[in-house]
Design a protein around this motif. Structure first.
Motif, short mmCIF file in Angstrom:
data_model
loop_
_atom_site.label_atom_id
_atom_site.label_comp_id
_atom_site.label_asym_id
_atom_site.label_seq_id
_atom_site.Cartn_x
_atom_site.Cartn_y
_atom_site.Cartn_z
N ARG A 66 0.82 -1.21 0.00
CA ARG A 66 0.00 0.00 0.00
C ARG A 66 0.86 1.27 0.00
O ARG A 66 0.52 2.27 -0.64
N TYR A 68 3.73 1.74 -1.44
CA TYR A 68 4.18 1.96 -2.82
C TYR A 68 3.04 2.51 -3.67
O TYR A 68 3.24 3.41 -4.48
N ALA A 69 1.84 1.96 -3.50
CA ALA A 69 0.70 2.39 -4.32
C ALA A 69 0.36 3.85 -4.06
O ALA A 69 0.14 4.62 -5.01
N GLY A 72 2.90 6.02 -5.50
CA GLY A 72 2.68 6.08 -6.94
C GLY A 72 1.63 7.10 -7.32
O GLY A 72 1.77 7.80 -8.33
N ASP A 87 6.51 2.43 -8.77
CA ASP A 87 5.82 2.17 -7.50
C ASP A 87 4.58 1.30 -7.71
O ASP A 87 4.32 0.39 -6.92
N PHE A 88 3.81 1.56 -8.75
CA PHE A 88 2.62 0.74 -9.01
C PHE A 88 3.02 -0.70 -9.33
O PHE A 88 2.40 -1.64 -8.85
N ALA A 91 3.95 -2.32 -6.07
CA ALA A 91 2.75 -2.52 -5.25
C ALA A 91 1.93 -3.70 -5.75
O ALA A 91 1.52 -4.57 -4.96
N PHE A 92 1.70 -3.77 -7.06
CA PHE A 92 0.86 -4.83 -7.62
C PHE A 92 1.57 -6.17 -7.62
O PHE A 92 0.93 -7.22 -7.55
N LEU A 98 -4.58 -5.02 -4.92
CA LEU A 98 -4.63 -3.55 -4.92
C LEU A 98 -5.06 -2.98 -6.27
O LEU A 98 -5.46 -1.82 -6.35
N HIS A 99 -4.98 -3.79 -7.33
CA HIS A 99 -5.46 -3.32 -8.64
C HIS A 99 -6.89 -2.79 -8.54
O HIS A 99 -7.21 -1.75 -9.10
N PHE A 102 -6.76 0.70 -6.83
CA PHE A 102 -5.93 1.77 -7.40
C PHE A 102 -6.08 1.95 -8.90
O PHE A 102 -5.81 3.04 -9.42
N ASP A 103 -6.50 0.93 -9.65
CA ASP A 103 -6.66 1.11 -11.09
C ASP A 103 -7.62 2.25 -11.44
O ASP A 103 -7.30 3.07 -12.33
#
Length: 113
Positions: A66, A68-69, A72, A87-88, A91-92, A98-99, A102-103
């Motif tokens: 999280r 990193y996300a 990002g 970062d994404f 994270a993924f 987390l996609h 955050f996507d």
């Protein structure tokens, strides 16, 4: 952002700051508090402060996806696409779930650019 929402974020940041700085907290959990506070800073537009907390969270636990996300998201808002992509990706890789969260944020930020 409305005044009430901004006041709530300011109160949340203050509460999280107290928790992060409290000596009796278990150091192993500081990365979560730093990430939460970094997220609150990002949501309130205080990206520089958010980055500092997120960088610290990653130093404390380099496997906490999280952090990193959210970092990002801040990089993407700053149009630092290469840093955001890194970062994404991290994270993924660490947490593919987390996609879902955050996507849509990534898509919305990219549409604004």
């Amino acid at each position: 952002m409305g005044r009430a929402a901004n006041s709530a974020l300011v109160a949340a940041i203050a509460s999280l700051a107290e928790g992060v700085n409290h000596e009796r907290l278990l150091p192993a959990h500081h990365f979560v508090r730093n990430t939460n506070r970094g997220t609150a800073y990002e949501e309130s537009g205080e990206d520089t402060l958010g980055l500092a907390d997120l960088d610290q969270a990653i130093r404390l636990d380099e496997k906490f996806a999280r952090a990193y996300a959210v970092r990002g998201v801040i990089s993407l808002k700053r149009r630092q696409d290469a840093a955001a992509q890194q970062d994404f990706a991290k994270a993924f890789q660490l947490d593919p779930a987390l996609h879902g969260e955050f996507d849509p944020i990534i898509k919305q930020l990219r549409e604004r650019q």
